[in-house]
Design a protein around this motif. Structure first.
Motif, PDB file in Angstrom:
ATOM      1  N   ILE A  29       0.682  -1.274  -0.421  1.00 46.59           N
ATOM      2  CA  ILE A  29       0.021  -0.071   0.223  1.00 46.59           C
ATOM      3  C   ILE A  29       0.753   1.218  -0.474  1.00 46.59           C
ATOM      4  CG2 ILE A  29      -1.133   1.367   1.158  1.00 46.59           C
ATOM      5  CD1 ILE A  29      -3.469  -0.893  -0.013  1.00 46.59           C
ATOM      6  N   ALA A  30       1.657   1.332   0.722  1.00 44.07           N
ATOM      7  CA  ALA A  30       2.733   2.655   0.825  1.00 44.07           C
ATOM      8  C   ALA A  30       3.291   2.712  -0.612  1.00 44.07           C
ATOM      9  CB  ALA A  30       3.721   2.428   2.013  1.00 44.07           C
ATOM     10  N   ASP A  31       4.140   1.584  -1.146  1.00 45.83           N
ATOM     11  CA  ASP A  31       4.107   1.929  -2.503  1.00 45.83           C
ATOM     12  C   ASP A  31       3.194   2.294  -3.692  1.00 45.83           C
ATOM     13  OD1 ASP A  31       6.951   0.889  -1.873  1.00 45.83           O
ATOM     14  OD2 ASP A  31       6.688  -1.276  -2.547  1.00 45.83           O
ATOM     15  N   LEU A  32       2.090   1.789  -3.195  1.00 44.02           N
ATOM     16  CA  LEU A  32       0.915   2.119  -4.549  1.00 44.02           C
ATOM     17  C   LEU A  32       0.805   4.214  -4.542  1.00 44.02           C
ATOM     18  CD1 LEU A  32      -1.021  -0.826  -4.179  1.00 44.02           C
ATOM     19  CD2 LEU A  32       0.170  -0.033  -6.088  1.00 44.02           C
ATOM     20  N   MET A  33       0.869   4.145  -2.674  1.00 44.44           N
ATOM     21  CA  MET A  33       0.425   5.545  -2.566  1.00 44.44           C
ATOM     22  C   MET A  33       1.857   6.453  -3.174  1.00 44.44           C
ATOM     23  SD  MET A  33      -1.042   4.835   0.845  1.00 44.44           S
ATOM     24  CE  MET A  33      -0.988   6.807   1.451  1.00 44.44           C
ATOM     25  N   ARG A  34       2.714   5.689  -3.152  1.00 52.04           N
ATOM     26  CA  ARG A  34       3.995   6.690  -3.607  1.00 52.04           C
ATOM     27  C   ARG A  34       4.151   6.517  -4.827  1.00 52.04           C
ATOM     28  NH1 ARG A  34       7.270   3.565  -0.266  1.00 52.04           N
ATOM     29  NH2 ARG A  34       7.854   3.598   1.637  1.00 52.04           N
ATOM     30  N   GLU A  35       3.504   5.653  -5.475  1.00 50.18           N
ATOM     31  CA  GLU A  35       3.311   5.751  -7.168  1.00 50.18           C
ATOM     32  C   GLU A  35       1.902   6.961  -7.755  1.00 50.18           C
ATOM     33  OE1 GLU A  35       1.542   2.660 -10.413  1.00 50.18           O
ATOM     34  OE2 GLU A  35       3.575   2.156  -9.024  1.00 50.18           O
ATOM     35  N   ALA A  36       1.163   6.980  -6.855  1.00 51.65           N
ATOM     36  CA  ALA A  36      -0.091   7.487  -6.975  1.00 51.65           C
ATOM     37  C   ALA A  36       0.167   9.295  -6.699  1.00 51.65           C
ATOM     38  CB  ALA A  36      -1.373   7.576  -5.484  1.00 51.65           C
TER      39      ALA A  36
END
Length: 84
Positions: A29-36
């Motif tokens: 989730i943290a990686d997805l948030m960074r990507e977003a």
């Protein structure tokens, strides 16, 4: 480290759990948030670039189709002359 609470549709939760059964879901989730965040910043930069182009274009001189074609052909001749 912060904790974030949010709600997601059940189908999204189930798909996420199935897809990411092994990895640490918090890290995913943290990686997805960074990507977003990166995508949002890039999108804003694109929008700003388009706005700058349109602002410059508003002050650009008007060129007829004939003038444009002549300039294009001249540019091609110059490019061909340099490559030979």
């Amino acid at each position: 480290m912060s904790t974030v609470h949010f709600s997601v549709p059940d189908d999204v939760k189930e798909a996420c759990n199935a897809t990411f059964a092994e990895p640490n879901k918090s890290a995913v989730i943290a990686d997805l948030m960074r990507e977003a965040v990166q995508r949002a910043h890039a999108r804003q930069q694109h929008i700003s670039a388009i706005d700058r182009i349109l602002a410059r274009r508003a002050h650009a001189p008007n060129v007829t189709e004939v003038q444009f074609q002549a300039a294009r052909e001249e540019g091609r001749r110059q490019t061909i002359g340099r490559s030979q």
